[in-house]
Design a protein around this motif. Structure first.
Motif, mmCIF file in Angstrom:
data_model
loop_
_atom_site.group_PDB
_atom_site.id
_atom_site.type_symbol
_atom_site.label_atom_id
_atom_site.label_comp_id
_atom_site.label_asym_id
_atom_site.label_seq_id
_atom_site.Cartn_x
_atom_site.Cartn_y
_atom_site.Cartn_z
ATOM 1 N N LEU A 89 -33.708 -37.048 7.382
ATOM 2 C CA LEU A 89 -33.984 -36.043 6.356
ATOM 3 C C LEU A 89 -34.489 -34.748 6.977
ATOM 4 O O LEU A 89 -34.089 -33.652 6.566
ATOM 5 N N VAL A 90 -35.372 -34.854 7.960
ATOM 6 C CA VAL A 90 -35.912 -33.651 8.607
ATOM 7 C C VAL A 90 -34.801 -32.891 9.311
ATOM 8 O O VAL A 90 -34.700 -31.659 9.213
ATOM 9 N N VAL A 91 -33.933 -33.606 10.039
ATOM 10 C CA VAL A 91 -32.829 -32.954 10.756
ATOM 11 C C VAL A 91 -31.894 -32.261 9.771
ATOM 12 O O VAL A 91 -31.448 -31.120 9.993
ATOM 13 N N LYS A 92 -31.570 -32.930 8.662
ATOM 14 C CA LYS A 92 -30.704 -32.311 7.652
ATOM 15 C C LYS A 92 -31.339 -31.060 7.076
ATOM 16 O O LYS A 92 -30.672 -30.043 6.856
ATOM 17 N N ALA A 93 -32.638 -31.129 6.815
ATOM 18 C CA ALA A 93 -33.326 -29.968 6.255
ATOM 19 C C ALA A 93 -33.307 -28.787 7.220
ATOM 20 O O ALA A 93 -33.058 -27.640 6.820
ATOM 21 N N LEU A 94 -33.541 -29.055 8.495
ATOM 22 C CA LEU A 94 -33.561 -27.970 9.478
ATOM 23 C C LEU A 94 -32.178 -27.344 9.634
ATOM 24 O O LEU A 94 -32.063 -26.162 9.985
ATOM 25 N N LEU A 95 -31.123 -28.117 9.371
ATOM 26 C CA LEU A 95 -29.768 -27.592 9.507
ATOM 27 C C LEU A 95 -29.258 -26.927 8.235
ATOM 28 O O LEU A 95 -28.593 -25.891 8.294
ATOM 29 N N ASP A 96 -29.561 -27.504 7.076
ATOM 30 C CA ASP A 96 -28.899 -27.104 5.833
ATOM 31 C C ASP A 96 -29.796 -26.401 4.827
ATOM 32 O O ASP A 96 -29.299 -25.927 3.801
ATOM 33 N N ARG A 102 -34.545 -33.226 -2.668
ATOM 34 C CA ARG A 102 -33.126 -32.844 -2.658
ATOM 35 C C ARG A 102 -32.977 -31.330 -2.454
ATOM 36 O O ARG A 102 -32.113 -30.869 -1.705
ATOM 37 N N ALA A 103 -33.841 -30.558 -3.102
ATOM 38 C CA ALA A 103 -33.760 -29.099 -2.981
ATOM 39 C C ALA A 103 -34.185 -28.624 -1.599
ATOM 40 O O ALA A 103 -33.540 -27.753 -0.994
ATOM 41 N N ILE A 104 -35.270 -29.191 -1.058
ATOM 42 C CA ILE A 104 -35.796 -28.713 0.214
ATOM 43 C C ILE A 104 -34.905 -29.111 1.384
ATOM 44 O O ILE A 104 -34.799 -28.394 2.378
ATOM 45 N N VAL A 105 -34.206 -30.259 1.245
ATOM 46 C CA VAL A 105 -33.287 -30.700 2.297
ATOM 47 C C VAL A 105 -31.973 -29.930 2.225
ATOM 48 O O VAL A 105 -31.276 -29.786 3.228
ATOM 49 N N GLY A 106 -31.652 -29.408 1.038
ATOM 50 C CA GLY A 106 -30.396 -28.688 0.883
ATOM 51 C C GLY A 106 -29.211 -29.599 0.696
ATOM 52 O O GLY A 106 -28.085 -29.239 1.062
ATOM 53 N N GLN A 107 -29.442 -30.788 0.130
ATOM 54 C CA GLN A 107 -28.375 -31.768 -0.101
ATOM 55 C C GLN A 107 -28.260 -32.024 -1.604
ATOM 56 O O GLN A 107 -29.074 -32.758 -2.181
ATOM 57 N N PRO A 108 -27.278 -31.420 -2.288
ATOM 58 C CA PRO A 108 -27.164 -31.630 -3.744
ATOM 59 C C PRO A 108 -26.951 -33.083 -4.127
ATOM 60 O O PRO A 108 -27.357 -33.506 -5.211
ATOM 61 N N ASP A 109 -26.303 -33.862 -3.256
ATOM 62 C CA ASP A 109 -25.990 -35.255 -3.576
ATOM 63 C C ASP A 109 -26.812 -36.209 -2.705
ATOM 64 O O ASP A 109 -26.281 -37.162 -2.125
ATOM 65 N N LEU A 110 -28.095 -35.957 -2.613
ATOM 66 C CA LEU A 110 -28.964 -36.813 -1.808
ATOM 67 C C LEU A 110 -29.065 -38.196 -2.452
ATOM 68 O O LEU A 110 -29.481 -38.315 -3.608
ATOM 69 N N PRO A 111 -28.676 -39.244 -1.747
ATOM 70 C CA PRO A 111 -28.725 -40.584 -2.346
ATOM 71 C C PRO A 111 -30.164 -41.073 -2.476
ATOM 72 O O PRO A 111 -31.074 -40.543 -1.828
ATOM 73 N N PRO A 112 -30.388 -42.087 -3.320
ATOM 74 C CA PRO A 112 -31.736 -42.649 -3.431
ATOM 75 C C PRO A 112 -32.214 -43.181 -2.083
ATOM 76 O O PRO A 112 -31.428 -43.686 -1.280
ATOM 77 N N LEU A 113 -33.507 -43.055 -1.859
ATOM 78 C CA LEU A 113 -34.072 -43.490 -0.586
ATOM 79 C C LEU A 113 -34.274 -44.995 -0.568
ATOM 80 O O LEU A 113 -34.566 -45.614 -1.596
#
Length: 490
Positions: A76-83, A268-279
């Protein structure tokens, strides 16, 4: 006429020599009115209080979230830093600041260009060139209409003798370094935000499990109380009290479920992933607050926000130097090589060739106070940035101290909570033992389980707060960032 020309030449030569004398001596006819820069906070004031007794280990490392050993969090952190859109903004600001460096370097270099011009004109009979208004073929004069043309190469170069351009380049480099540090600060804040939301979600899952257990116990106790009321063994008020506790628990479960949805949307908003699956479900990791042995100079190097503030100060000092350089003579070299003709048909003849080389010196003598006003503006802006930097340094020390104190307080609370859990577990086991011997009924056994579950809820909240405090402390210590700050001004 010859004597007059000689006098004019002598006066011009004296003016040139005077200007060169001022230039070579480094004197300015306008005296700048400047003040010393504000002092900056010394390293001796950057220290920890003696009463913070956390483990003195080391500074956080880059990729600090890996210490929790949770691959889901790391992804999640890596995705957030990228997207993350916020990181896109930070990266764009850094690139814009780097582009300004190229512009500043280009402005300091020589310029060469090509030019061409054609002009159709009628010469005035009464003007300075009135003779060309005549039509005298024997003299090569074919007035009054002419088609003039010019084509060639132009060049100019501002000789940066006093360092104005160099100071502006250093200022833009300082601003670019500040933007890069602000990007690192944005990454640190973003990673911390992702970690907090992630652990809040995991804590809510665990809390809902405990609330479901409490709800099951309360439901059994409410049903048992209702049966006793029917048999006349208890007053109705006892049942209503049990019912109120059950409804209060229903409200807690509903609130926790809504908080879970809200945290997931925020993640979901902070990571920048509109389709973030349930954790996937994961427990809260164990952690321990760790402090470095000392702060001092290292805190300046490890806090990206302090680095950004320090680079902004350095850029402002360089901007002051650039303004000061404007008080001194400026030297420019101008040149032209090409062809110029009053008749376009003769433009490329050998006689139309033109070469010009013009060294130029300019020295401000009277400017109605413009230069000093610009200097005062630059100096006050620099002093303001120094004051903000000093405030940021002291606030950074305070952040570390408060995070350490909060961590220390929560760790003390966790130690006490372990004792409370031990006591509640002993009470529950004792009542169960009495029940097996027939000395206590099922209602008493269920009632003894409620304090144990309540203590488990309290322990869960303390563990969550401990994780939040650990993240706060990591951020206060820079999160593994390290860059050398700019050297102080001599």
């Amino acid at each position: 006429m010859s004597d007059t020309r000689n006098r004019y030449r002598a006066v011009a030569l004296c003016l040139v020599l005077t200007a060169l004398a001022f230039a070579s001596s480094g004197c300015a006819l306008l005296l700048h009115k400047d003040t010393d820069p504000k002092p900056m906070v010394g390293h001796e004031r950057i220290r920890l209080a003696e009463d913070i007794r956390l483990a003195r280990d080391s500074w956080p490392e880059a990729g600090w979230w890996l210490r929790f050993e949770d691959t889901q969090l790391s992804d999640l952190v890596v995705k957030a830093l990228l997207d993350s859109p916020g990181m896109d903004v930070a990266r764009a600001r850094t690139e814009a600041a780097k582009a300004k460096i190229g512009a500043a370097v280009s402005n300091a270099g020589p310029l060469v260009g090509a030019m061409g011009m054609i002009n159709r004109m009628r010469v005035s009979d009464a003007g300075f060139l009135g003779i060309y208004a005549e039509d005298i073929p024997l003299l090569g004069i074919h007035g009054p209409w002419y088609t003039t043309a010019t084509v060639g190469l132009t060049g100019s170069w501002n000789l940066d003798i006093w360092g104005k351009d160099r100071a502006m380049i250093r200022a833009t480099v300082g601003e670019a370094n500040a933007q890069a540090a602000e990007q690192a600060q944005a990454e640190l804040v973003l990673a911390g935000g992702v970690a907090r939301l992630y652990f809040d979600i995991q804590a809510l899952h665990s809390l809902l499990d405990l609330l479901e257990q409490i709800r099951a116990v309360e439901a059994e106790m409410t049903a048992a109380s209702q049966e006793r009321v029917k048999r006349g063994l208890e007053p109705r008020s006892t049942y209503e009290q049990a019912r109120l506790r059950q409804l209060d628990l229903e409200e807690q479960v509903s609130n926790a479920q809504n908080d879970l949805r809200a945290f997931h949307e925020a993640l979901r908003a902070i990571v920048g992933q509109p389709d973030l699956p349930p954790l996937e479900r994961a427990g809260l990791p164990a952690t321990q607050g760790r402090m470095p042995q000392t702060l001092g100079y290292e805190l300046l190097a490890r806090r990206p926000d302090l680095q950004a503030a320090r680079w902004y100060v350095q850029a402002s000092l360089d901007a002051v130097d650039a303004v000061k350089a404007a008080f001194y003579p400026s030297f420019n070299l101008l040149g032209f090589y090409g062809f110029d003709s009053m008749d376009a048909t003769w433009l490329f003849n050998r006689g139309a060739q033109q070469i010009m080389f013009t060294p130029m010196v300019t020295l401000p003598i009277f400017d109605s106070g413009r230069l000093n006003a610009a200097l005062r503006e630059a100096r006050t802006s620099s002093d303001m940035l120094i004051a903000l930097y000093n405030e940021a340094v002291l606030n950074a020390v305070r952040d570390v101290a408060l995070a350490g104190i909060r961590m220390q307080k929560i760790e003390a609370g966790l130690a006490i909570q372990e004792e409370r859990l031990h006591s509640a577990a002993y009470l529950f086991e004792s009542v169960n033992a009495y029940k097996k011997r027939g000395l206590a009924d099922a209602v008493e056994a269920m009632a003894a389980r409620l304090p144990l579950l309540a203590e488990q809820v309290r322990a869960l909240e303390l563990r969550r707060l401990h994780l939040m405090a650990d993240i706060d402390l990591i951020q206060a210590l820079g999160g593994g960032y390290r860059q050398e700050p700019p050297a102080p001004e001599k």
